[in-house]
Enzyme design. Sequence first.
Site, PDB file in Angstrom:
ATOM      1  N   ASP B 181       0.836  -1.208   0.000  1.00  0.00           N
ATOM      2  CA  ASP B 181       0.000   0.000   0.000  1.00  0.00           C
ATOM      3  C   ASP B 181       0.872   1.261   0.000  1.00  0.00           C
ATOM      4  OD1 ASP B 181      -2.477   1.171   0.020  1.00  0.00           O
ATOM      5  OD2 ASP B 181      -2.819   0.954   2.167  1.00  0.00           O
ATOM      6  N   HIS B 182       2.125   1.105   0.388  1.00  0.00           N
ATOM      7  CA  HIS B 182       3.012   2.261   0.584  1.00  0.00           C
ATOM      8  C   HIS B 182       4.357   1.984  -0.091  1.00  0.00           C
ATOM      9  CE1 HIS B 182       5.437   5.319   2.714  1.00  0.00           C
ATOM     10  NE2 HIS B 182       4.306   5.893   3.002  1.00  0.00           N
ATOM     11  N   PHE B 183       4.426   1.914  -1.433  1.00  0.00           N
ATOM     12  CA  PHE B 183       3.357   2.253  -2.352  1.00  0.00           C
ATOM     13  C   PHE B 183       3.255   1.129  -3.370  1.00  0.00           C
ATOM     14  CE2 PHE B 183       5.142   6.173  -0.708  1.00  0.00           C
ATOM     15  CZ  PHE B 183       4.012   6.866  -0.307  1.00  0.00           C
ATOM     16  N   VAL B 188       8.188   1.815  -0.184  1.00  0.00           N
ATOM     17  CA  VAL B 188       9.009   2.751   0.598  1.00  0.00           C
ATOM     18  C   VAL B 188       8.662   2.536   2.069  1.00  0.00           C
ATOM     19  CG1 VAL B 188       9.424   5.196   1.135  1.00  0.00           C
ATOM     20  CG2 VAL B 188       9.062   4.497  -1.243  1.00  0.00           C
TER      21      VAL B 188
END
Lengths: 140, 278
Positions: B181-183, B188
């Site tokens: 989800d990140h990303f 990251v």
Amino acid sequence: MSEQAISQAEIDAVFPKVAQIVSDALGCELDEVTPKASLIQDLDAESIDFLDLVFRLEKGFGVKIPRGKIVEDARGPLPEAEFESKGIVTEAGLARLRDFLSEVPADRIKTPLKASEVPRLFTTETFCKVVIRAQRAAQG
Amino acid sequence: MSGRFRSFSFVDRITRREGGRVEGHFGVPLGAHFPASLMAEAVGQLAAWSAMAQLDFAHRPVAGLANAVHYHALPQPGCTLQLQADIERCDAEAVAYSGKAFVDGRLALELQDSVGPMLPMDEFDDPHALRADFHTLLGAGAAPGRFGGVPEPVLQDLQAVPGERLSAVLQVPEAAPYFEDHFPRRPVFPGTLLMDALATLSLQLAQQSAPLAAAGPLVTQKVSQVKIRSFTAPGAQLQLEVVLQDIDAQRARLKVSARNDDKTVATARIEITPRGAA
């Protein structure tokens, strides 16, 4: 771009506060922040530091410094095609930079200089001049 | 199931977007580890949604700066965070904002003068998918309870000089749900999780240092001058260091940093106080 020259007295007037803000933004000692210190080469600044610095200068001096303005001003009246060729600053561009960034020792402004690396030249005094120009713009 | 829009997303619904103000909420699931720093993440994400929409999802803010984060209360499992952000300026270079999180009408967290540098969206996520997610948040909202928690930071090789400094190696996982989800297009390590690891280390040093050592349970009260200087990829080993600046019976002030080899990844100041004194 015609511009009224910035006097040493004007620079001296804003330097202490600019130096303090640079020291706060970069986390370096105040005595390292000399007028001629290159923020990137001497004080290890990175792009995020420039962003931080510009916001702090805006707040500290109550001025607006438009995004990208510093590099745009450095190029001055030269169209981009005359300022750089294939990413390298042209001789005309170098002459413009030596004039505009008069605070930067001339031996730092030499070919080949990548256009993207122009901010590497910026010194504390460059930011004093940015503040002075923003103050002048605010006064109309 | 993909972790996109669930494993590190902290806005369930956007309830108001008017002028520079944006408001929304997030339900902290029961049984999921939710460190206090994720309240700041939630406020930042709320501001990011509004900023990305303003720029038609061509750019997204990634990491950045915060002048100060004040913690007033710890988030409890099952609570609902009411979020608000005030966007001061937003353009293709950066978004500048401040914001707050409330629980039951009481201020839990205050984020002052945060700046997120904008980067091209394509590098990090699918703009079309984000636009669709944004409309979901503006409408019925995302499914609550989709966040499954984050692992505790893995701190190794702790070396302490009580009353002075503490260092450790933070092993960033090679794989973790939050990276989906990140990303989605470029994993990251979240800056808020890095700050959580630094706060954990700061609490440990304060607990070992007189006179706070005798003060009972301690909490992070304030994190200031936060600067995330570069991205941390999965699998990185970061060298964390927290250094006491001053300490008395009411408070410890520390200077904290994270390095990846020779490069400084993040710096901040952290203040620790006895619980109840904040």
